[in-house]
Write a protein that holds these residues in place. Structure first.
Motif, PDB file in Angstrom:
ATOM      1  N   HIS A 145      -7.538   0.401   5.620  1.00  0.00           N
ATOM      2  CA  HIS A 145      -8.611   1.393   5.756  1.00  0.00           C
ATOM      3  C   HIS A 145      -9.058   1.544   7.215  1.00  0.00           C
ATOM      4  CE1 HIS A 145     -11.711   4.074   4.420  1.00  0.00           C
ATOM      5  NE2 HIS A 145     -11.523   3.778   3.131  1.00  0.00           N
ATOM      6  N   LEU A 146      -8.111   1.570   8.143  1.00  0.00           N
ATOM      7  CA  LEU A 146      -8.433   1.771   9.554  1.00  0.00           C
ATOM      8  C   LEU A 146      -8.872   3.215   9.787  1.00  0.00           C
ATOM      9  CD1 LEU A 146      -6.696  -0.872   9.625  1.00  0.00           C
ATOM     10  CD2 LEU A 146      -5.891  -0.115  11.869  1.00  0.00           C
ATOM     11  N   SER A 147      -9.919   3.395  10.561  1.00  0.00           N
ATOM     12  CA  SER A 147     -10.410   4.729  10.908  1.00  0.00           C
ATOM     13  C   SER A 147      -9.479   5.406  11.907  1.00  0.00           C
ATOM     14  CB  SER A 147     -11.816   4.615  11.510  1.00  0.00           C
ATOM     15  OG  SER A 147     -12.226   5.835  12.081  1.00  0.00           O
ATOM     16  N   ASP A 148      -9.242   6.691  11.701  1.00  0.00           N
ATOM     17  CA  ASP A 148      -8.434   7.456  12.657  1.00  0.00           C
ATOM     18  C   ASP A 148      -9.171   7.656  13.978  1.00  0.00           C
ATOM     19  OD1 ASP A 148      -6.378   7.747  10.851  1.00  0.00           O
ATOM     20  OD2 ASP A 148      -7.023   9.723  10.162  1.00  0.00           O
ATOM     21  N   GLU A 149     -10.483   7.865  13.891  1.00  0.00           N
ATOM     22  CA  GLU A 149     -11.268   8.219  15.071  1.00  0.00           C
ATOM     23  C   GLU A 149     -11.836   7.004  15.795  1.00  0.00           C
ATOM     24  OE1 GLU A 149     -11.801   9.402  12.049  1.00  0.00           O
ATOM     25  OE2 GLU A 149     -11.070  11.475  12.226  1.00  0.00           O
ATOM     26  N   ASN A 150     -12.082   5.925  15.074  1.00  0.00           N
ATOM     27  CA  ASN A 150     -12.841   4.811  15.643  1.00  0.00           C
ATOM     28  C   ASN A 150     -12.064   3.502  15.686  1.00  0.00           C
ATOM     29  OD1 ASN A 150     -15.297   6.458  15.746  1.00  0.00           O
ATOM     30  ND2 ASN A 150     -15.235   6.304  13.518  1.00  0.00           N
ATOM     31  N   ASN A 151     -10.736   3.594  15.602  1.00  0.00           N
ATOM     32  CA  ASN A 151      -9.916   2.399  15.605  1.00  0.00           C
ATOM     33  C   ASN A 151      -8.481   2.778  15.911  1.00  0.00           C
ATOM     34  OD1 ASN A 151      -9.564  -0.355  15.395  1.00  0.00           O
ATOM     35  ND2 ASN A 151      -9.946  -0.474  13.198  1.00  0.00           N
ATOM     36  N   THR A 152      -7.690   1.799  16.215  1.00  0.00           N
ATOM     37  CA  THR A 152      -6.241   1.965  16.296  1.00  0.00           C
ATOM     38  C   THR A 152      -5.613   0.714  15.685  1.00  0.00           C
ATOM     39  OG1 THR A 152      -5.990   0.865  18.449  1.00  0.00           O
ATOM     40  CG2 THR A 152      -6.430   3.253  18.473  1.00  0.00           C
ATOM     41  N   PRO A 153      -4.403   0.831  15.153  1.00  0.00           N
ATOM     42  CA  PRO A 153      -3.759  -0.383  14.635  1.00  0.00           C
ATOM     43  C   PRO A 153      -3.662  -1.483  15.688  1.00  0.00           C
ATOM     44  CG  PRO A 153      -2.596   1.564  13.864  1.00  0.00           C
ATOM     45  CD  PRO A 153      -3.611   2.040  14.857  1.00  0.00           C
ATOM     46  N   THR A 171       0.844  -1.188   0.000  1.00  0.00           N
ATOM     47  CA  THR A 171       0.000   0.000   0.000  1.00  0.00           C
ATOM     48  C   THR A 171       0.883   1.242   0.000  1.00  0.00           C
ATOM     49  OG1 THR A 171      -0.178  -0.055   2.427  1.00  0.00           O
ATOM     50  CG2 THR A 171      -1.941  -1.117   1.167  1.00  0.00           C
ATOM     51  N   PHE A 172       0.418   2.286  -0.670  1.00  0.00           N
ATOM     52  CA  PHE A 172       1.067   3.599  -0.618  1.00  0.00           C
ATOM     53  C   PHE A 172       0.441   4.456   0.481  1.00  0.00           C
ATOM     54  CE2 PHE A 172       2.390   3.743  -5.399  1.00  0.00           C
ATOM     55  CZ  PHE A 172       3.382   2.814  -5.146  1.00  0.00           C
ATOM     56  N   ALA A 173      -0.851   4.227   0.723  1.00  0.00           N
ATOM     57  CA  ALA A 173      -1.601   4.937   1.771  1.00  0.00           C
ATOM     58  C   ALA A 173      -2.864   4.143   2.024  1.00  0.00           C
ATOM     59  CB  ALA A 173      -1.947   6.360   1.341  1.00  0.00           C
ATOM     60  N   SER A 174      -3.372   4.213   3.257  1.00  0.00           N
ATOM     61  CA  SER A 174      -4.560   3.428   3.579  1.00  0.00           C
ATOM     62  C   SER A 174      -5.312   4.079   4.732  1.00  0.00           C
ATOM     63  CB  SER A 174      -4.158   1.995   3.961  1.00  0.00           C
ATOM     64  OG  SER A 174      -5.295   1.206   4.240  1.00  0.00           O
ATOM     65  N   GLY A 175      -6.517   4.564   4.453  1.00  0.00           N
ATOM     66  CA  GLY A 175      -7.310   5.190   5.500  1.00  0.00           C
ATOM     67  C   GLY A 175      -8.305   6.171   4.906  1.00  0.00           C
ATOM     68  N   SER A 176      -9.055   6.830   5.773  1.00  0.00           N
ATOM     69  CA  SER A 176     -10.113   7.730   5.313  1.00  0.00           C
ATOM     70  C   SER A 176      -9.585   8.948   4.576  1.00  0.00           C
ATOM     71  CB  SER A 176     -10.956   8.183   6.512  1.00  0.00           C
ATOM     72  OG  SER A 176     -11.527   7.064   7.147  1.00  0.00           O
ATOM     73  N   SER A 177      -8.295   9.264   4.751  1.00  0.00           N
ATOM     74  CA  SER A 177      -7.729  10.422   4.068  1.00  0.00           C
ATOM     75  C   SER A 177      -7.107  10.070   2.724  1.00  0.00           C
ATOM     76  CB  SER A 177      -6.683  11.102   4.961  1.00  0.00           C
ATOM     77  OG  SER A 177      -5.663  10.189   5.316  1.00  0.00           O
ATOM     78  N   GLY A 178      -7.105   8.814   2.353  1.00  0.00           N
ATOM     79  CA  GLY A 178      -6.589   8.461   1.042  1.00  0.00           C
ATOM     80  C   GLY A 178      -6.099   7.027   0.960  1.00  0.00           C
ATOM     81  N   ASN A 179      -6.336   6.401  -0.197  1.00  0.00           N
ATOM     82  CA  ASN A 179      -5.979   4.999  -0.389  1.00  0.00           C
ATOM     83  C   ASN A 179      -5.333   4.796  -1.754  1.00  0.00           C
ATOM     84  OD1 ASN A 179      -7.556   3.441   1.957  1.00  0.00           O
ATOM     85  ND2 ASN A 179      -8.829   5.128   1.200  1.00  0.00           N
ATOM     86  N   ALA A 180      -4.276   3.988  -1.758  1.00  0.00           N
ATOM     87  CA  ALA A 180      -3.623   3.587  -3.004  1.00  0.00           C
ATOM     88  C   ALA A 180      -2.744   2.386  -2.692  1.00  0.00           C
ATOM     89  CB  ALA A 180      -2.792   4.720  -3.595  1.00  0.00           C
ATOM     90  N   ALA A 181      -2.632   1.480  -3.673  1.00  0.00           N
ATOM     91  CA  ALA A 181      -1.791   0.298  -3.505  1.00  0.00           C
ATOM     92  C   ALA A 181      -1.203  -0.062  -4.860  1.00  0.00           C
ATOM     93  CB  ALA A 181      -2.596  -0.868  -2.943  1.00  0.00           C
ATOM     94  N   LEU A 182      -0.116  -0.819  -4.834  1.00  0.00           N
ATOM     95  CA  LEU A 182       0.555  -1.212  -6.072  1.00  0.00           C
ATOM     96  C   LEU A 182       0.775  -2.712  -6.080  1.00  0.00           C
ATOM     97  CD1 LEU A 182       2.002  -0.070  -8.680  1.00  0.00           C
ATOM     98  CD2 LEU A 182       4.129  -0.363  -7.376  1.00  0.00           C
ATOM     99  N   LEU A 183       0.287  -3.368  -7.133  1.00  0.00           N
ATOM    100  CA  LEU A 183       0.568  -4.779  -7.367  1.00  0.00           C
ATOM    101  C   LEU A 183       1.538  -4.869  -8.535  1.00  0.00           C
ATOM    102  CD1 LEU A 183      -1.417  -7.877  -7.019  1.00  0.00           C
ATOM    103  CD2 LEU A 183      -0.571  -7.461  -9.327  1.00  0.00           C
TER     104      LEU A 183
END
Length: 265
Positions: free
Chosen positions: A216-224, A6-18
């Motif tokens: 796609h973990l939520s910043d407000e409603n989850n933690t890693p 993944t390049f980014a993952s979450g409510s503020s933006g998502n992208a991944a590379l295969l």
């Protein structure tokens, strides 16, 4: 060697590379064109190396970088017909790049077969992706209120599974979100909870999955930590082990190689 990261993952933006050899597929472009190019450059790649941009749905955290990207680059864009229509409506000049795919349809990029599958989200024809390469299979499933039977059956046992683990139900219910938003997230067209992710993780590991990246973990409603502990507990109770991690919100994840996970399994 086939890898996914993944390049980014979450409510503020998502992208991944295969990637597999010279074939590179970008999944979603929810971060800026500049960040996409920087991430590719860190891997000694350019947008010209991309065989396709594969879009799951039209929410801004999945297409936010496209408007700028298509002004500079002309990578084909693969998505469902309904998402294709949304992109054509929103983004001037995108239509020649669009390659609509019906749900359940497959297309081939060199040695990689990509299959688009249904999800249940608050937009029309949102999708998951299933990839088959010579070394094995990769599943990419985010932004769904529940796992559609057809999609779950197809992704079950994928060697590497990128799986939404969006929220902890109690954190969401007791948190600051307004009630209509809580209801949306918890509904059948919302997002997968940690518990739902854990239940599917158990099924999939039983079927052969060797590595899971929670996404796609939520910043407000989850933690890693909470997401990992929930999934780990369910796997442990089932007597199962798997390589498990949470995708970083705004940084590149490690690369998951199908060869490596098969050897470690």
């Amino acid at each position: 060697m086939t890898t996914i990261r993944t390049f980014a993952s979450g409510s503020s933006g998502n992208a991944a590379l295969l990637s597999r050899g010279e074939t590179h597929l970008l999944i979603d472009m929810g971060i800026s064109c500049r960040r996409i190019c920087q991430s590719l450059a860190a891997l000694s790649l350019t947008p010209g190396d991309l065989a396709g941009v594969l879009i799951t749905h039209e929410h801004i955290d999945h297409i936010g970088g496209l408007a700028t990207y298509i002004k500079k680059y002309h990578t084909p864009i693969y998505c469902t017909p309904a998402v294709s229509r949304q992109l054509a409506y929103r983004l001037a000049g995108v239509e020649p790049l669009l390659r609509p795919m019906e749900l359940g349809e497959k297309t081939v990029f060199g040695p990689v077969e990509a299959e688009i599958l249904p999800t249940s989200h608050d937009c029309r024809e949102s999708a998951a992706w299933h990839f088959t390469a010579p070394e094995g299979r990769v599943g990419y499933l985010t932004d769904t209120g529940y796992i559609v039977e057809e999609t779950g059956r197809r992704l079950l046992g994928a060697d590497v599974l990128v799986l939404e683990s969006n929220h902890d139900v109690e954190m969401l219910r007791s948190g600051p979100y307004p009630y209509p938003l809580k209801k949306r997230i918890l509904g059948e067209q919302g997002h997968l909870s940690n518990d739902a992710a854990a239940a599917f993780a158990v099924e999939s590991v039983r079927a052969g999955t060797r590595a899971i990246l929670l996404a796609h973990l939520s910043d407000e409603n989850n933690t890693p930590r909470r997401a990992l502990e929930t999934v780990e507990a369910a796997l442990r109770e089932a007597g199962l082990t798997v390589s498990l991690a949470a995708a970083p919100k705004a940084a590149m994840s490690e690369a998951y190689s199908l060869e490596d996970v098969r050897c470690s399994g």
